[in-house]
Write a protein that holds these residues in place. Structure first.
Motif, PDB file in Angstrom:
ATOM      1  N   ARG A 227      84.197  13.814  19.976  1.00 13.33           N
ATOM      2  CA  ARG A 227      82.840  13.933  20.518  1.00 13.33           C
ATOM      3  C   ARG A 227      82.061  12.673  20.134  1.00 13.33           C
ATOM      4  O   ARG A 227      82.002  12.317  18.958  1.00 13.33           O
ATOM      5  CB  ARG A 227      82.139  15.163  19.948  1.00 13.33           C
ATOM      6  CG  ARG A 227      82.885  16.488  20.158  1.00 13.33           C
ATOM      7  CD  ARG A 227      82.960  16.859  21.630  1.00 13.33           C
ATOM      8  NE  ARG A 227      83.739  18.071  21.834  1.00 13.33           N
ATOM      9  CZ  ARG A 227      83.225  19.276  21.955  1.00 13.33           C
ATOM     10  NH1 ARG A 227      81.913  19.439  21.862  1.00 13.33           N
ATOM     11  NH2 ARG A 227      84.004  20.325  22.168  1.00 13.33           N
ATOM     12  N   SER A 228      81.477  12.027  21.123  1.00 16.13           N
ATOM     13  CA  SER A 228      80.723  10.798  20.864  1.00 16.13           C
ATOM     14  C   SER A 228      79.269  11.124  20.554  1.00 16.13           C
ATOM     15  O   SER A 228      78.637  11.934  21.237  1.00 16.13           O
ATOM     16  CB  SER A 228      80.812   9.870  22.075  1.00 16.13           C
ATOM     17  OG  SER A 228      82.144   9.418  22.252  1.00 16.13           O
ATOM     18  N   ARG A 447      81.996   9.551  26.582  1.00 18.71           N
ATOM     19  CA  ARG A 447      80.999   8.477  26.618  1.00 18.71           C
ATOM     20  C   ARG A 447      79.805   8.796  25.725  1.00 18.71           C
ATOM     21  O   ARG A 447      79.519   9.956  25.428  1.00 18.71           O
ATOM     22  CB  ARG A 447      80.522   8.266  28.054  1.00 18.71           C
ATOM     23  CG  ARG A 447      81.628   7.989  29.052  1.00 18.71           C
ATOM     24  CD  ARG A 447      82.285   6.650  28.819  1.00 18.71           C
ATOM     25  NE  ARG A 447      83.388   6.392  29.749  1.00 18.71           N
ATOM     26  CZ  ARG A 447      84.099   5.276  29.759  1.00 18.71           C
ATOM     27  NH1 ARG A 447      83.821   4.313  28.896  1.00 18.71           N
ATOM     28  NH2 ARG A 447      85.100   5.116  30.619  1.00 18.71           N
ATOM     29  N   LEU A 448      79.114   7.741  25.326  1.00 17.42           N
ATOM     30  CA  LEU A 448      77.877   7.874  24.568  1.00 17.42           C
ATOM     31  C   LEU A 448      76.745   7.277  25.401  1.00 17.42           C
ATOM     32  O   LEU A 448      76.739   6.075  25.689  1.00 17.42           O
ATOM     33  CB  LEU A 448      77.985   7.157  23.224  1.00 17.42           C
ATOM     34  CG  LEU A 448      76.741   7.215  22.332  1.00 17.42           C
ATOM     35  CD1 LEU A 448      76.381   8.660  21.998  1.00 17.42           C
ATOM     36  CD2 LEU A 448      76.951   6.419  21.048  1.00 17.42           C
ATOM     37  N   GLU A 449      75.821   8.107  25.783  1.00 13.33           N
ATOM     38  CA  GLU A 449      74.724   7.664  26.637  1.00 13.33           C
ATOM     39  C   GLU A 449      73.907   6.577  25.940  1.00 13.33           C
ATOM     40  O   GLU A 449      73.593   6.669  24.753  1.00 13.33           O
ATOM     41  CB  GLU A 449      73.815   8.860  26.973  1.00 13.33           C
ATOM     42  CG  GLU A 449      72.741   8.529  27.996  1.00 13.33           C
ATOM     43  CD  GLU A 449      71.931   9.762  28.388  1.00 13.33           C
ATOM     44  OE1 GLU A 449      70.922   9.593  29.097  1.00 13.33           O
ATOM     45  OE2 GLU A 449      72.312  10.885  27.978  1.00 13.33           O
ATOM     46  N   GLY A 450      73.600   5.528  26.685  1.00 15.84           N
ATOM     47  CA  GLY A 450      72.788   4.446  26.153  1.00 15.84           C
ATOM     48  C   GLY A 450      73.568   3.360  25.439  1.00 15.84           C
ATOM     49  O   GLY A 450      72.988   2.362  24.992  1.00 15.84           O
ATOM     50  N   GLU A 451      74.891   3.516  25.331  1.00 12.12           N
ATOM     51  CA  GLU A 451      75.705   2.518  24.648  1.00 12.12           C
ATOM     52  C   GLU A 451      75.815   1.263  25.513  1.00 12.12           C
ATOM     53  O   GLU A 451      75.972   1.362  26.729  1.00 12.12           O
ATOM     54  CB  GLU A 451      77.096   3.112  24.397  1.00 12.12           C
ATOM     55  CG  GLU A 451      77.865   2.485  23.275  1.00 12.12           C
ATOM     56  CD  GLU A 451      79.056   3.336  22.871  1.00 12.12           C
ATOM     57  OE1 GLU A 451      79.314   3.438  21.664  1.00 12.12           O
ATOM     58  OE2 GLU A 451      79.739   3.892  23.751  1.00 12.12           O
ATOM     59  N   ASP A 452      75.752   0.071  24.897  1.00 15.61           N
ATOM     60  CA  ASP A 452      75.859  -1.152  25.695  1.00 15.61           C
ATOM     61  C   ASP A 452      77.291  -1.355  26.168  1.00 15.61           C
ATOM     62  O   ASP A 452      78.216  -0.667  25.722  1.00 15.61           O
ATOM     63  CB  ASP A 452      75.342  -2.374  24.924  1.00 15.61           C
ATOM     64  CG  ASP A 452      76.175  -2.717  23.690  1.00 15.61           C
ATOM     65  OD1 ASP A 452      77.427  -2.705  23.772  1.00 15.61           O
ATOM     66  OD2 ASP A 452      75.581  -2.995  22.632  1.00 15.61           O
ATOM     67  N   ALA A 456      80.752   0.302  24.710  1.00 16.29           N
ATOM     68  CA  ALA A 456      81.450   1.280  25.549  1.00 16.29           C
ATOM     69  C   ALA A 456      82.913   0.883  25.750  1.00 16.29           C
ATOM     70  O   ALA A 456      83.815   1.728  25.732  1.00 16.29           O
ATOM     71  CB  ALA A 456      80.742   1.415  26.895  1.00 16.29           C
ATOM     72  N   ARG A 459      84.856   1.595  22.667  1.00 19.03           N
ATOM     73  CA  ARG A 459      85.154   3.027  22.577  1.00 19.03           C
ATOM     74  C   ARG A 459      86.367   3.362  23.435  1.00 19.03           C
ATOM     75  O   ARG A 459      87.222   4.146  23.034  1.00 19.03           O
ATOM     76  CB  ARG A 459      83.926   3.836  23.007  1.00 19.03           C
ATOM     77  CG  ARG A 459      84.007   5.312  22.664  1.00 19.03           C
ATOM     78  CD  ARG A 459      82.698   6.028  22.996  1.00 19.03           C
ATOM     79  NE  ARG A 459      81.607   5.597  22.147  1.00 19.03           N
ATOM     80  CZ  ARG A 459      81.341   6.084  20.933  1.00 19.03           C
ATOM     81  NH1 ARG A 459      82.119   7.023  20.416  1.00 19.03           N
ATOM     82  NH2 ARG A 459      80.310   5.650  20.243  1.00 19.03           N
ATOM     83  N   ASN A 503      82.864   7.686  15.495  1.00 17.33           N
ATOM     84  CA  ASN A 503      81.524   7.248  15.888  1.00 17.33           C
ATOM     85  C   ASN A 503      80.958   6.120  15.027  1.00 17.33           C
ATOM     86  O   ASN A 503      79.817   5.710  15.230  1.00 17.33           O
ATOM     87  CB  ASN A 503      80.563   8.450  15.883  1.00 17.33           C
ATOM     88  CG  ASN A 503      80.808   9.363  17.068  1.00 17.33           C
ATOM     89  OD1 ASN A 503      80.798   8.925  18.212  1.00 17.33           O
ATOM     90  ND2 ASN A 503      81.052  10.643  16.796  1.00 17.33           N
TER      91      ASN A 503
END
Length: 613
Positions: A227-228, A447-452, A456, A459, A503
């Protein structure tokens, strides 16, 4: 550890099929040399081969638990590291136990929590559990897939086992290969596809999954996944948390009723675990035994590269003296490597890697003489990002599996596609197959929202390593250890650690401008600084000319045999040129791999009676 197998059939009375289930179990005898057992009911037949590790007297399997009118049976391979805590909790809920084994805890956990019970388990495991009242089979596999489990559905039957050979001992499962199998075995071989069982309509239980089979339907559920989320801790807190998790994990994984030892390569991962384990041993007035692999004349023929910049020997000595272990070096020579080159094939039931597996088999064989369980540093590179390919600039722009960038830099690997015949290239299209499997993996990345964009991509790269590369190494370690009835535990695969490290931002993972920098920080009070800061060096291989000659001679016998089974699938002229003993490429680390694989392919096609469909 053990070997498990079973046959569920909603139409046939399997109590009359004890000979079949016995034959299936016999294929796994080396996984469990200490004991065997079968359990039969009209719809379910379970078999077990046991390697005694915990509760030798009370842990016999298959294990059956009866509560009132309900009967539950299990055949199980693995270790549950939190079984003592679970047992206490279950006792507080009214459960009583007749043994001290973790197997019984799994059965009672299922009775208490139903299908949610796998969420309570911390360990390495694969098992089949039969609920007689509900006429339900449950197959489950540990979080990272340390222990193997294959299955096939054939009409009214479900057939499962620790290894493919157990399924092939059943008359309804045949070694048939379709287009994807050809692409994977002949053309790819460098990726693992979760759930893919190589053979037509044969599957692998995916890591972190459980499957429920009933007469009318089959259900798959994922009880664990990455889980990101934003990482909440600062640098010092992160290092302390990793240290605490590893200390707890090592302490749990030292629990056994048989001798436990540790693998020690002199690299960061095994050295850190060894130091933690040795400290636990000393607190009990004992000395830890450690083991490493070496090759005859390794120093004379060693050539450093990105993957192996230094020899292990001096660092093994450094860490062993620091941790006060009793160390043993297992030195392997060319004749042993050649004599055992087919062991990996028979252990995996498909062609795989050569000496990198054979030498592992030989060290486990030596370790088995003194112990039954070992700790290993496997998976730290995937969890923390330790391989050279994580640092190549091109991995940030290339849309394929990141380790293929390394193979692309290696001259011997670049020539691989041309080693296949035109027919295989047309039929299987390995490049298309790899591209398709990459897209499948990409779609799974949490995915992690807002990650550049760079974060990303990092990841994605980490996800590929954990789910498509690590399983290759875990399979290798399982098969080579279990081939001699030996259990290897992998503390870096504890899902709590994997969850936490997933994370941690890349900049923190690589703190101090070095691979696995945060892990080095975590081991700051555990290892001497010079050993703690040693650069990553991969598992060793021999570069001895006698081994290269031996493999080339063997491969050329096959290439020049007009009746060779593998001949229709290879580009004979290209292979012949590649196998030239004067080919300078062959002196590179792992460059001999295509020839080792060719030798295994020839034997596999002949002895497994492969059918192409």
């Amino acid at each position: 550890m053990c070997g498990i197998t079973g046959w569920i059939d909603w139409e046939e009375d399997v109590t009359r099929q004890s000979a079949v289930i016995e034959a299936m179990a016999a294929t796994l005898r080396y996984r469990g040399p200490d004991a065997k057992g079968i359990w039969l009911s009209p719809r379910a037949a379970f078999a077990h081969r046991r390697l005694m590790v915990i509760d030798p007297a009370g842990g016999a399997q298959p294990m059956v638990y009866t509560s009132g009118s309900r009967t539950y049976a299990i055949t199980y391979n693995g270790e549950i590291y939190n079984f003592r805590e679970l047992r206490s909790e279950l006792e507080s809920r009214g459960h009583t136990f007749g043994t001290k084994s973790d197997t019984e805890v799994i059965l009672h956990a299922y009775v208490e929590w139903g299908e949610e019970f796998t969420r309570h388990l911390n360990g390495i495991f694969a098992f089949g559990l039969w609920d007689e009242q509900r006429q339900r089979l449950l197959l489950a596999r540990d979080h990272l897939g340390v222990k193997p489990l294959f299955y096939a559905q054939r009409g009214s039957a479900v057939i499962f086992g620790s290894e493919l050979k157990a399924l092939f001992a059943h008359p309804r499962v045949q070694p048939e290969i379709d287009r994807d199998g050809i692409a994977d075995i002949f053309g790819a071989g460098v990726i693992h596809t979760p759930g893919f069982g190589y053979f037509h309509d044969v599957h692998e239980v995916r890591p972190g999954y459980q499957l429920v089979f009933e007469r009318e339907r089959t259900r798959a559920s994922q009880y664990w996944s990455l889980r990101s989320a934003p990482h909440p801790d600062d640098l010092e807190t992160t290092a302390q948390r990793i240290r605490a998790l590893l200390k707890d994990t090592v302490k749990r994984q030292l629990i056994a009723d048989v001798p436990v030892v540790s693998m020690l390569s002199g690299g960061l991962d095994s050295s850190g675990l060894t130091a933690l384990a040795a400290s636990e041993f000393r607190s009990e007035g004992k000395q830890l035994n450690t083991y490493s692999i070496d090759f005859v004349d390794s120093a004379a023929y060693f050539t450093g590269n990105d993957m192996r910049p230094s020899l292990d020997g001096p660092w093994v000595t450094r860490v062993s003296e620091h941790a006060m272990t009793r160390h043993h070096t297992v030195t392997v020579d060319t004749p042993e490597l050649l004599e055992n080159l087919l062991v990996p094939l028979y252990a995996h039931d498909v062609p795989t890697m050569g000496q990198i597996e054979t030498s592992l088999y030989l060290i486990f064989k030596a370790m088995k003489e003194q112990a039954t369980v070992a700790l290993s540093g496997e998976s730290a590179d995937e969890v923390f990002g330790g391989y050279p390919w994580y640092y190549y600039d091109e991995v940030l722009t290339t849309n394929t599996f990141p380790w293929l960038t390394m193979f692309g830099r290696n001259g011997s690997m670049r020539s691989l596609p041309s080693l296949l015949s035109n027919d295989v290239m047309r039929q299987a299209n390995p490049q298309e197959y790899i591209a398709r499997r990459y897209q499948e993996a990409l779609a799974e990345v949490p995915r992690l929202e807002g990650e550049d964009a760079e974060a990303a991509k990092r990841r994605e790269i980490m996800y590929m390593g954990l789910t498509r590369w690590l399983p290759i190494l875990l399979d290798r370690k399982d098969r080579m250890s279990m081939a001699v009835g030996f259990e290897v535990r992998v503390p870096f695969c504890d899902y709590r650690l994997v969850d936490y490290v997933w994370n941690i931002p890349w900049q923190m993972k690589t703190i101090d401008n070095i691979e696995k920098g945060i892990l080095r920080r975590a081991f700051q009070d555990t290892l001497p600084d010079d050993a703690r800061m040693r650069r990553k060096s991969a598992y060793p291989s021999t570069q001895h000319p006698s081994y290269i000659k031996g493999v080339c001679d063997w491969a050329l016998q096959i290439i020049n045999d007009p009746n060779a089974a593998v001949r229709p699938y290879i580009n004979v002229d290209t292979y012949r040129a590649f196998a030239d003993k004067n080919n300078p490429v062959l002196s590179q680390d792992f460059a001999i791999g295509p020839l080792e694989r060719l030798i295994q392919l020839e034997t596999w096609l002949k002895e497994y009676h492969i059918k192409f469909i």
